[in-house]
Structure formats: structure tokens, C-alpha cells
Design a protein around this motif. Structure first.
Motif, PDB file in Angstrom:
ATOM      1  N   LEU A  82       0.830  -1.205   0.000  1.00 39.53           N
ATOM      2  CA  LEU A  82       0.000   0.000   0.000  1.00 39.53           C
ATOM      3  C   LEU A  82       0.866   1.258   0.000  1.00 39.53           C
ATOM      4  N   LEU A  83       2.026   1.205   0.752  1.00 34.60           N
ATOM      5  CA  LEU A  83       2.939   2.357   0.761  1.00 34.60           C
ATOM      6  C   LEU A  83       3.483   2.625  -0.640  1.00 34.60           C
ATOM      7  N   ALA A  84       3.844   1.558  -1.358  1.00 36.20           N
ATOM      8  CA  ALA A  84       4.369   1.727  -2.718  1.00 36.20           C
ATOM      9  C   ALA A  84       3.308   2.321  -3.638  1.00 36.20           C
ATOM     10  N   LEU A  85       2.053   1.859  -3.539  1.00 34.76           N
ATOM     11  CA  LEU A  85       0.978   2.395  -4.372  1.00 34.76           C
ATOM     12  C   LEU A  85       0.729   3.859  -4.056  1.00 34.76           C
ATOM     13  N   LEU A  86       0.762   4.209  -2.735  1.00 35.63           N
ATOM     14  CA  LEU A  86       0.526   5.611  -2.369  1.00 35.63           C
ATOM     15  C   LEU A  86       1.687   6.494  -2.805  1.00 35.63           C
ATOM     16  N   CYS A  87       2.930   6.002  -2.685  1.00 34.33           N
ATOM     17  CA  CYS A  87       4.093   6.794  -3.135  1.00 34.33           C
ATOM     18  C   CYS A  87       4.039   7.015  -4.650  1.00 34.33           C
ATOM     19  N   ALA A  88       3.485   6.056  -5.360  1.00 31.21           N
ATOM     20  CA  ALA A  88       3.344   6.226  -6.812  1.00 31.21           C
ATOM     21  C   ALA A  88       2.327   7.301  -7.135  1.00 31.21           C
ATOM     22  N   ARG A  89       1.403   7.561  -6.194  1.00 32.93           N
ATOM     23  CA  ARG A  89       0.402   8.605  -6.420  1.00 32.93           C
ATOM     24  C   ARG A  89       0.977   9.978  -6.128  1.00 32.93           C
ATOM     25  N   ASP A  90       1.800  10.089  -5.002  1.00 36.02           N
ATOM     26  CA  ASP A  90       2.337  11.411  -4.638  1.00 36.02           C
ATOM     27  C   ASP A  90       3.527  11.199  -3.705  1.00 36.02           C
ATOM     28  N   GLU A  91       4.545  12.046  -3.847  1.00 37.36           N
ATOM     29  CA  GLU A  91       5.764  11.888  -3.049  1.00 37.36           C
ATOM     30  C   GLU A  91       5.588  12.283  -1.582  1.00 37.36           C
ATOM     31  N   TRP A  92       4.461  12.978  -1.286  1.00 36.10           N
ATOM     32  CA  TRP A  92       4.223  13.296   0.120  1.00 36.10           C
ATOM     33  C   TRP A  92       4.114  12.019   0.971  1.00 36.10           C
ATOM     34  N   PHE A  93       3.619  10.956   0.413  1.00 30.73           N
ATOM     35  CA  PHE A  93       3.482   9.714   1.164  1.00 30.73           C
ATOM     36  C   PHE A  93       4.862   9.112   1.479  1.00 30.73           C
ATOM     37  N   LEU A 118      13.155  -2.853   6.314  1.00 32.80           N
ATOM     38  CA  LEU A 118      13.737  -1.513   6.245  1.00 32.80           C
ATOM     39  C   LEU A 118      14.278  -1.222   4.838  1.00 32.80           C
ATOM     40  N   THR A 119      14.904  -2.212   4.229  1.00 29.36           N
ATOM     41  CA  THR A 119      15.474  -2.012   2.888  1.00 29.36           C
ATOM     42  C   THR A 119      14.383  -1.763   1.860  1.00 29.36           C
ATOM     43  N   VAL A 120      13.283  -2.528   1.952  1.00 26.32           N
ATOM     44  CA  VAL A 120      12.176  -2.332   1.008  1.00 26.32           C
ATOM     45  C   VAL A 120      11.573  -0.948   1.192  1.00 26.32           C
ATOM     46  N   THR A 121      11.373  -0.548   2.442  1.00 25.91           N
ATOM     47  CA  THR A 121      10.801   0.786   2.707  1.00 25.91           C
ATOM     48  C   THR A 121      11.716   1.878   2.177  1.00 25.91           C
ATOM     49  N   ALA A 122      13.026   1.759   2.436  1.00 24.33           N
ATOM     50  CA  ALA A 122      13.975   2.770   1.960  1.00 24.33           C
ATOM     51  C   ALA A 122      14.014   2.801   0.432  1.00 24.33           C
ATOM     52  N   THR A 123      13.935   1.651  -0.185  1.00 23.49           N
ATOM     53  CA  THR A 123      13.949   1.596  -1.652  1.00 23.49           C
ATOM     54  C   THR A 123      12.736   2.309  -2.228  1.00 23.49           C
ATOM     55  N   ILE A 124      11.537   2.073  -1.598  1.00 24.14           N
ATOM     56  CA  ILE A 124      10.322   2.743  -2.087  1.00 24.14           C
ATOM     57  C   ILE A 124      10.460   4.254  -1.927  1.00 24.14           C
ATOM     58  N   SER A 125      10.950   4.701  -0.784  1.00 31.55           N
ATOM     59  CA  SER A 125      11.045   6.143  -0.525  1.00 31.55           C
ATOM     60  C   SER A 125      12.065   6.811  -1.435  1.00 31.55           C
ATOM     61  N   ILE A 126      13.268   6.216  -1.561  1.00 32.66           N
ATOM     62  CA  ILE A 126      14.325   6.831  -2.385  1.00 32.66           C
ATOM     63  C   ILE A 126      13.908   6.838  -3.853  1.00 32.66           C
ATOM     64  N   THR A 128      10.931   7.022  -4.989  1.00 32.82           N
ATOM     65  CA  THR A 128       9.918   8.079  -5.156  1.00 32.82           C
ATOM     66  C   THR A 128      10.580   9.442  -5.231  1.00 32.82           C
ATOM     67  N   PHE A 129      11.539   9.718  -4.293  1.00 30.99           N
ATOM     68  CA  PHE A 129      12.182  11.031  -4.276  1.00 30.99           C
ATOM     69  C   PHE A 129      13.039  11.261  -5.535  1.00 30.99           C
ATOM     70  N   MET A 130      13.622  10.190  -6.079  1.00 30.45           N
ATOM     71  CA  MET A 130      14.481  10.347  -7.261  1.00 30.45           C
ATOM     72  C   MET A 130      13.681  10.298  -8.561  1.00 30.45           C
ATOM     73  N   GLY A 131      12.385  10.165  -8.446  1.00 26.00           N
ATOM     74  CA  GLY A 131      11.539  10.184  -9.640  1.00 26.00           C
ATOM     75  C   GLY A 131      11.548   8.885 -10.406  1.00 26.00           C
ATOM     76  N   GLY A 132      11.939   7.810  -9.756  1.00 25.88           N
ATOM     77  CA  GLY A 132      11.959   6.504 -10.401  1.00 25.88           C
ATOM     78  C   GLY A 132      13.311   5.851 -10.270  1.00 25.88           C
ATOM     79  N   ILE A 133      13.467   4.720 -10.946  1.00 20.75           N
ATOM     80  CA  ILE A 133      14.737   4.002 -10.883  1.00 20.75           C
ATOM     81  C   ILE A 133      15.774   4.805 -11.645  1.00 20.75           C
ATOM     82  N   PRO A 134      16.967   5.025 -11.061  1.00 21.86           N
ATOM     83  CA  PRO A 134      17.970   5.880 -11.719  1.00 21.86           C
ATOM     84  C   PRO A 134      18.546   5.217 -12.971  1.00 21.86           C
ATOM     85  N   ASP A 135      19.214   6.038 -13.754  1.00 25.19           N
ATOM     86  CA  ASP A 135      19.903   5.526 -14.941  1.00 25.19           C
ATOM     87  C   ASP A 135      20.985   4.540 -14.518  1.00 25.19           C
TER      88      ASP A 135
END
Length: 448
Positions: A82-93, A118-126, A128-135
Motif C-alpha cells: 500500500l505504501l508503494a501504491l501511495l508513493c506512486a500517487r504522490d511523493e508526500w506519502f 527496512l530495505t524495502v521501505t527505503a527503496t520505495i522512498s528513495i 519516489t524522491f528520485m523520480g523513479g529508478i535511476p539511470d
């Protein structure tokens, strides 16, 4: 000190309870805040907003229902989805509600699975903040992994500290519970000791009254009977002067006994010691006794006369009175001698008579008189000894510590020693230089 420790521990426990209540409400506040900011700041259509709102309600329901019922792994997996789905909607989550992922991953998972959460949560948050998977460039990948690793390390460190604090808190609660139990046991023991002390005080008071009654009323009544019998014999012989003298003695004894009885009830010292020193008081008592019973009495005082603790002086005076009463009633003595000796650390009273005496080896149980004298001496850490042989009279000796009158240390020990077995002998010499048999006079049974 124990009560203060318990109070402090309870205050800490109350703070922890308030913190736990805040932590229970915080996930819902973070979720609501994230949703509100997403609705207000995001350029979303009403359809997107409804979808976001629906996901928010699903996340709130999942936390409310499944956190208490589902296994930890199932609950955290659903929460992170649910956190991943909400982060995909808006970075405020990711910025606010993402903290709930860290918190619940550590709270509901165990051992190594915590770091997975913790790793999964950090991956979802980072992400989201980086606008997706980096190059797939080295710098971008390393930066991406660095932030994930740094967040996992920091969150894991502080979470471990929190676990240690929680363990200490649990240990403190256990110790406080034990301390409270100990305090309750101590309170029960204290109450029991108070009851025992009250009972001991009542017993000591009854024994005191018994001794005082014996030394005042009983002796006075015995003397009154003796004087009335003598007055009756004088009346039969026609001696009016002798009759009046014995009757006057009986009246005087009755008044003195009444006054002493009142003083004993109120635990007031003997009147003889109010205006006279101990040697003078003993001399006055002996002189009155000798005049009344027509027996020659000699009182000798040796050593440095000085005021002693009131309990010591009262004990010596009462023992002298009881010894004279015994001599008058049982010994049939013609002469009695009293010696009061002041020494450096003890004071002794020796009373000797030339009466009929008795055989200690055939002594019976004895009466209250000798028991009272022995108990009086024992209460002030003193000793009481008696020596007698048939036809050679009787000698008693009382020795006790010479505690000064102004001493702050109470003389009374409150312990009544058991009387030694009758007929037993002691090593120290008696008043006449012989070994003292610590026994009682068989004729003392007749005392009241």
C-alpha cells in the motif's frame, strides 16, 4: 528510599504509556497529513484524488484491522505494498507515511527480516524522491544504493537503541513490581511488630503493676495484719498503751500503702526518693521498719555516693523494702544489716539477717517476693543472689550498673531473664564469702 524509587519508576512508566499512545496514533496522523497535502498541492484530477483517497482508506483499515490479527510478515508485506501504491500517487506519502514503514517493519518483524523490511521501505522512498529508478550509470547506481544503505543503517541503529531502552524499561517494571511486593511485605511485618510490641508493652506493664502491688499493697497489708494481731494480744494482756501503739502503726501502714498504691498505678517513683538521696531513703525505710518490728537495724554506706539513674535507685530501694519484709515475716531475726556500696561501675546492696535461715538444697519454688526482686534487678541489667543455711541466717546481694542520673542511655533493658534453677551454685563468692546458691526461700511462698 524505596518509596521514592517506586514513585520515580511509576512516573517513568506513565511517560512511557503516554509515548506509546502517541506512537499508536502517529501512523494515522502521518497518513492523514500525507493525504491532505497530496490533495491540496498535487495537480490531480478528481478521479486521481478519489483513487488516492481509496488507497488511503485501505491503508488505514489495513493498519487498524490487520496489525493485531495477521502474522507480522503478512501485515508488513501488505503495508509496504500500500505504501508503494501511495508513493506512486504522490511523493508526500514517501516523505511522511514512509516513516510508518520503517517503524512497523522493525516492530512486527523479527531478526534479519527487520532489515529486509527496512530495505524495502527505503527503496520505495528513495525511488519516489528520485523520480523513479535511476539511470544505470555507476554514479547514479552508487548514489541510489548509498542513500538506501545509509537510511537502513541509521534506522536500524536507532531502532536497536529503542529495543535496548524497551528491555531496560521491562526490567525496571519487573524490579518495581518486586520492590512494591517487598514494601507490602515490610508493611505487613511492621504491623506485626507493632502488635507484638504493644502486647509486650502490655505484658511489661502488668508485670510492673504486679511488682508494685506486691511491694506496696501486699507488704502494707501484711504489716497491718501483723500490727492488728499484736494489738489484739496487747488488748488481751490489758496493755492499753501497747494496744494504741500497734493500732497507730496499723493506721500509718494503711495510709502509706494507699499512697504508694496510687503512685504505683501512675508509675511515679517512691516518695522516699523525692526529697532524699538513695542512702538516706534506705536508712529511713530501715529505721521505720526496725522501730515497727522492734528489730535492731544497721545501715552502712561505702564508696563515693552520687545520684544514679532513677530506675537504678528505685530498684535498689524496692529490693531493700522486700528484703526487710521477708526478714520480718519469715526470718525471726533479731538483727539486720544493710550495706550500700558505690563502686566505679556498679552499685551493690547487701542485706543480712541472723534469722532461722533455710537449706537451699531443699528449697521449694519460692514466692513472688524473691521472683520480683530478681526480675527488678534483671530489668536494669543487674544480678540478684541469695545465700542461706539453717540456723545461720540469710544474705541477699543485688548488683547493678552505676548509671549516672544524667545519662542519656536508658537503664531499663526490657528483658526479664529467666531465674536460674533452684539450688544451682555460682562461682562468685556470696555476701559472707561462700559460694552463693541462687535459690529462693521456701517460706517466701506465703507472700501475696
Amino acid at each position: 528510599m524505596s518509596t521514592v524509587a517506586v514513585t520515580t519508576a511509576k512516573q517513568l512508566e506513565q511517560r512511557e504509556q503516554r509515548l506509546l499512545r502517541v506512537m499508536a496514533v502517529a501512523p494515522y496522523l502521518l497518513l492523514a497529513t500525507s493525504a491532505a497535502l497530496a490533495m491540496l498541492t498535487g495537480a490531480h484530477s478528481w478521479t486521481d484524488r478519489l483513487i488516492t483517497l481509496w488507497l488511503v482508506l485501505m491503508a488505514a483499515a489495513w493498519m487498524w484491522l490487520m496489525s493485531r490479527r495477521a502474522p507480522g510478515g503478512v501485515y508488513v508485506a501488505g503495508l509496504l505494498l500500500l505504501l508503494a501504491l501511495l508513493c506512486a500517487r504522490d511523493e508526500w506519502f514517501a516523505g511522511l507515511f514512509g516513516f510508518v514503514g520503517y517503524l512497523h517493519s522493525w516492530q512486527y518483524l523479527r531478526s534479519g527480516w527487520r532489515f529486509v523490511g527496512l530495505t524495502v521501505t527505503a527503496t520505495i522512498s528513495i525511488t519516489t524522491f528520485m523520480g523513479g529508478i535511476p539511470d544505470p550509470t555507476p554514479v547514479a547506481v552508487l548514489t541510489y544504493l548509498f542513500f538506501i544503505g545509509a537510511i537502513v543503517a541509521v534506522v536500524g541503529l536507532f531502532s536497536s537503541i529503542g529495543d535496548t531502552t524497551t528491555a531496560h524499561s521491562a526490567e525496571r517494571k519487573r524490579m518495581v513490581a518486586q520492590l512494591e511486593e517487598t514494601i507490602r511485605e515490610n508493611e505487613g511485618l511492621h504491623a506485626q511488630l507493632l502488635v507484638q510490641a504493644r502486647e509486650a508493652g502490655m505484658l511489661d506493664e502488668r508485670q510492673r503493676l504486679a511488682r508494685e502491688i506486691h511491694d506496696t499493697i501486699a507488704q502494707g497489708l501484711a504489716g497491718i495484719v501483723t500490727q492488728l494481731q499484736a494489738a489484739e494480744r496487747a488488748a488481751d494482756a490489758g496493755s492499753d498503751e501497747l494496744w494504741r501503739r500497734h493500732l497507730g502503726n496499723a493506721t500509718t501502714l494503711a495510709r502509706e500503702s494507699l499512697a504508694e498504691a496510687r503512685r504505683s498505678v501512675h508509675d511515679i517513683g517512691p516518695s522516699q526518693l523525692e526529697s532524699a538521696r538513695l542512702p538516706d531513703a534506705i536508712a529511713a525505710v530501715a529505721a521505720d521498719w526496725g522501730t515497727m518490728h522492734e528489730v535492731a537495724v544497721e545501715v552502712t554506706t561505702t564508696g563515693d555516693v552520687r545520684p544514679l539513674h532513677p530506675e537504678i535507685e528505685v530498684t535498689l530501694l524496692r529490693i531493700a523494702q522486700e528484703a526487710l519484709a521477708n526478714a520480718a515475716k519469715h526470718a525471726g531475726a533479731a538483727r539486720v544489716g544493710l550495706t550500700l556500696s558505690y563502686m566505679d561501675d556498679v552499685v551493690t546492696l547487701d542485706v543480712r539477717d541472723d534469722g532461722v535461715g533455710f537449706d537451699p538444697a531443699q528449697a521449694g519454688g519460692g514466692g513472688f517476693g524473691l521472683t520480683s526482686m530478681r526480675q527488678r534487678a534483671g530489668r536494669v541489667s543487674g544480678t540478684f543472689e541469695i545465700e542461706s543455711e539453717r540456723g545461720t541466717g540469710t544474705a541477699i546481694s543485688a548488683s547493678m550498673p552505676a548509671i549516672p542520673a544524667d545519662s542519656a542511655v536508658p537503664a531499663v533493658t526490657g528483658v526479664l531473664p529467666e531465674p536460674p534453677a533452684h539450688g544451682g551454685e555460682r562461682d562468685e563468692p556470696g555476701p559472707a564469702g561462700r559460694a552463693r546458691p541462687d535459690t529462693t526461700r521456701p517460706c517466701d511462698e506465703e507472700h501475696a
